[in-house]
Design an enzyme around this catalytic site. Structure first.
Site, short mmCIF file in Angstrom:
data_model
loop_
_atom_site.label_atom_id
_atom_site.label_comp_id
_atom_site.label_asym_id
_atom_site.label_seq_id
_atom_site.Cartn_x
_atom_site.Cartn_y
_atom_site.Cartn_z
CE LYS A 18 -4.01 -2.09 2.26
NZ LYS A 18 -4.93 -2.00 3.43
CG PHE A 67 -13.70 0.40 6.47
CD1 PHE A 67 -13.32 -0.01 5.19
CD2 PHE A 67 -14.50 -0.45 7.21
CE1 PHE A 67 -13.71 -1.22 4.67
CE2 PHE A 67 -14.91 -1.68 6.70
CZ PHE A 67 -14.52 -2.06 5.43
NE ARG A 95 -6.71 -13.74 4.23
CZ ARG A 95 -7.10 -12.48 4.13
NH1 ARG A 95 -6.75 -11.76 3.07
NH2 ARG A 95 -7.84 -11.92 5.06
CB THR A 101 -7.25 -6.55 8.88
OG1 THR A 101 -7.41 -7.60 7.92
CG2 THR A 101 -7.57 -5.22 8.22
NE ARG A 115 -2.51 -6.26 6.69
CZ ARG A 115 -3.53 -6.94 6.20
NH1 ARG A 115 -4.07 -7.94 6.89
NH2 ARG A 115 -4.02 -6.63 5.02
CG ASN A 125 -3.62 -2.84 6.70
OD1 ASN A 125 -3.38 -2.51 5.54
ND2 ASN A 125 -4.68 -3.55 7.04
CD GLU A 139 -8.40 -9.26 -4.37
OE1 GLU A 139 -7.25 -9.67 -4.04
OE2 GLU A 139 -9.27 -8.95 -3.53
#
Length: 179
Positions: A18, A67, A95, A101, A115, A125, A139
């Site tokens: 991110k 959110f 994951r 998360t 994270r 995160n 995706e």
């Protein structure tokens, strides 16, 4: 040259780094190294910058949640990196490596995860990962429209599984020998 040999078929997943992590080269490189250290094959990798409309389309399932707007704005706030990763259980392994998360929870119950070690908040995160094989296919197509998942599983997966495979540092991707 890498001597990857997999017993079971490889699975693909999407991994996103991110904007918060990409903005910090040390964090971005740390995540990239964790991917390599955990023996993921990097099938494709690219840096991109979303427009707000891209973010809205990708996260449309969250529209109306508290959110949503914050997430949409954040994901279009700067460059990010997208990866197609391969491993025997790529979805679950990525994951697990990401951790929970919620960053505060990740720090307590999953230290050593991306994270848990590098996340800032529940939105910032550091990473995103597909939550199922079906989500991964959808995706991957969103981020890599030129990549044919079915074709890869049919023609490339057996070759990546049996090798030999090498890591091309210039492209930040694994390649089959001779390609």
């Amino acid at each position: 040259m890498s001597s990857f040999r997999w017993v079971r078929p490889l699975q693909l997943t999407l991994a996103l780094i991110k904007p918060d992590a990409v903005a910090n080269p040390v964090i971005s490189e740390a995540v990239h190294q964790k991917i390599l250290e955990n023996n993921f094959l990097i099938i494709r990798h690219k840096e991109l910058h979303w427009r707000s409309t891209d973010s809205q389309r990708f996260y449309c399932e969250h529209k109306g949640r508290f959110f949503y707007q914050r997430l949409v704005e954040f994901m279009s706030s700067g460059p990010m990196q997208a990866y197609i990763l391969a491993h025997e259980d790529a979805v679950q392994l990525w994951r697990n490596l990401m951790g929970p998360t919620k960053v505060f929870r990740a720090r307590i119950v999953a230290p050593g995860t991306v994270r848990g070690d590098l996340g800032l908040t529940d939105t910032r995160n550091t990473t995103h990962g597909s939550d199922s094989v079906e989500s991964a296919c959808r995706e991957i197509t969103f981020f890599f429209p030129e990549f044919n998942t079915s074709d890869w599983y049919e023609k490339q997966e057996p070759r990546y599984r049996t090798g030999p495979v090498f890591y091309d540092e210039e492209r930040s991707e694994h390649r089959l020998e001779g390609e």
